[in-house]
Design an enzyme around this catalytic site. Structure first.
Site, PDB file in Angstrom:
ATOM      1  CG  HIS A 157       8.018  -5.086 -11.518  1.00  0.00           C
ATOM      2  ND1 HIS A 157       7.988  -6.429 -11.790  1.00  0.00           N
ATOM      3  CD2 HIS A 157       8.200  -4.474 -12.731  1.00  0.00           C
ATOM      4  CE1 HIS A 157       8.173  -6.627 -13.083  1.00  0.00           C
ATOM      5  NE2 HIS A 157       8.296  -5.457 -13.681  1.00  0.00           N
ATOM      6  CB  SER A 278      -6.805   0.532  16.770  1.00  0.00           C
ATOM      7  OG  SER A 278      -6.218  -0.192  17.836  1.00  0.00           O
ATOM      8  CE  LYS A 284      -3.535   0.693  13.474  1.00  0.00           C
ATOM      9  NZ  LYS A 284      -2.656   0.171  12.439  1.00  0.00           N
ATOM     10  CD  GLU A 291      -7.238  -3.785   6.500  1.00  0.00           C
ATOM     11  OE1 GLU A 291      -6.862  -4.751   7.167  1.00  0.00           O
ATOM     12  OE2 GLU A 291      -7.306  -2.631   6.968  1.00  0.00           O
TER      13      GLU A 291
END
Ligand code: ARG
Length: 461
Positions: A157, A278, A284, A291
């Site tokens: 979980h 970024s 960043k 992804e």
């Protein structure tokens, strides 16, 4: 205007929109090497049974080689009037060799031809995916040495559950990708049956030798039913389903590492080569590759559904709908191949942020289950032990301390069976060491697992 090979019974031309709508050359040109291979085997067999002469066979085979070379060099011109790769190659052969070329399609149809081409493609594709899965497994096994002493929290979980050796994580992925490899091998066995010679759907009255073409093309057997062959795309659906499972595994892994790469977790360092920046926020460093591995899995899952939806309503035997099978097939294959290649590179180059992991390892009561098992060993019924440790955890929360920080007095108050030796199982390092059952995440069973995997990887080299 190109002459249609099927144009004999037609007097009018084909509408331009229809040509654009029905063509498949824009996506099936990549079958060219397999189409040529299949045709050469077919011509060889035709010569052996005396339907063409051996000189004609030679002319066909050498001209097909020349055509393929031109295609591969990018010098061959494709046009939608000729529909697909099969027509292009046959028409070009005929242009170059006249009546000899006109004999090639004897005893075969595009229906068994396309099934043959796709199966030959599939064999190479499967072999490539098997190799890439092996590379991912190797990357995990080879990074075990450097992470040998790292203990990680394991989650259910996404909540801290119990501690395991980091290597246990790496080998868990190896197991998943191993099942994927076995599925690929299994799929190959079922796919490696020759469709060639089933012709349109009923077979042929000509004395062709299907066993011979199967042998020449490296198929293990000849398919027993021509109607089945004309309509069958199971092999391709099976392959793409197996790819979809790989996609899910890759997506799970990518998701986990994306979480581990957050500032909040900070378990993992990714190298510059596999992260991006970024355009507005200068600080960043984003895990875009991970992804996209997660994101591209959607295409593969969709390809699987595409094929099932495409085939579910079809009557026996060939229907033109089947031409649409190649789009999801190629896309799913290319996507998974690219994802696996990048996954191996990321797994090789990422490093665990040991200090960060270690500094927070004592949070979250990772040793609670071990304490409960200590009580079981002392003769306490499991359910009683469970609630006793639950109460101790809540005591720790009040005192803002670990289980290992409780005094013997506090512990004995909760359960009189507890002795001084309890401290040998408390604390994360003790808790992980206590895991000894087969397949568990403790150092001893994990070392055994690793030995097994090192052998497997070594034997593949
Ligand atoms: N381009 C076709 C396909 O991919 C080849 C088979 C065409 N057969 C036919 N009967 N029109 O399915």
């Amino acid at each position: 205007m190109a002459q249609k090979a099927w144009g004999g019974r037609f007097t009018g031309g084909t509408d331009r929109l229809v040509e654009q709508f029905t063509e498949s050359i824009s996506f099936d040109a990549r079958l060219a090497p397999y189409d040529v291979k299949g045709s050469q085997a077919h011509a060889t067999m035709l010569a052996e049974i005396g339907l063409i002469t051996s000189e004609e066979k030679e002319t066909i085979c050498t001209t097909l080689d020349e055509i393929l070379q031109e295609i591969e060099r990018g010098e061959f011109e494709f046009c939608i009037e000729l529909e697909d790769i099969h027509m292009h190659i046959e028409q070009e052969l005929t242009k170059r060799t006249g009546d000899v070329g006109r004999k090639l399609h004897t005893g075969r149809s595009r229906n068994d031809q396309v099934a043959t081409d796709v199966k030959l493609f599939l064999r190479d594709a499967i072999d490539h995916i098997i190799k890439l899965l092996g590379d991912v497994q190797t990357a995990f096994v080879e990074r075990c040495e450097q992470d040998l002493d790292v203990v990680l929290p394991a989650f259910t979980h996404l909540q801290r559950a119990q501690p395991v050796m980091a290597v246990h994580y790496w080998l868990a992925w190896c197991e998943k990708f191993e099942r994927d490899r076995l599925r690929m091998l299994d799929c190959r066995t079922r796919a490696n049956v020759s469709p060639l010679g089933c012709a349109a759907l009923a077979g042929t009255s000509l004395p062709i030798d299907r066993a011979r073409t199967a042998e020449l093309l490296g198929f293990d057997a000849v398919s027993p039913n021509s109607l089945d062959v004309s309509s069958d795309r199971d092999f391709l659906i099976e392959f793409v389903s197996d790819l979809a499972i790989i996609a899910v595994h890759l997506s799970n892994w990518a998701e986990e590492w994306i979480i581990w790469f957050t500032t909040e977790f900070n378990f993992l360092k990714l190298t510059d080569a596999y992260t991006t920046g970024s355009s507005i926020m200068p600080q960043k460093r984003n895990p875009d590759v991970l992804e996209l591995i997660r994101g591209k899995s959607a295409r593969v899952i969709a390809a699987n559904q595409h094929l099932l939806a495409l085939t579910k309503g079809l009557p026996m035997a060939y229907n033109r709908d089947l031409q649409e099978d190649k789009i999801p097939l190629f896309d799913a294959y290319d996507t998974i191949a690219a994802c696996l290649e990048l996954a191996a590179a990321i797994i090789e180059t990422a490093t665990l942020n040991r200090e960060q992991i270690e500094s927070r390892l004592e949070e979250g009561f990772l040793d609670a289950t071990t304490l409960m098992e200590y009580l079981i060993k002392k003769g306490v019924p499991m359910r009683t032990g469970h609630s006793t440790v639950g109460a101790l955890v809540s005591l720790c929360e009040q005192k803002k301390c670990r289980l290992a920080d409780l005094s013997l007095e506090d512990l004995q108050q909760a359960c009189e069976q507890i002795g001084e030796d309890v401290y040998d199982c408390l604390g994360v390092q003790n808790a992980v060491r206590a895991l000894v059952s087969t397949g568990s995440g403790g150092p001893k069973p994990v070392a055994e697992q690793l030995g097994r995997w090192q052998k497997i990887i070594g034997s593949r080299k």
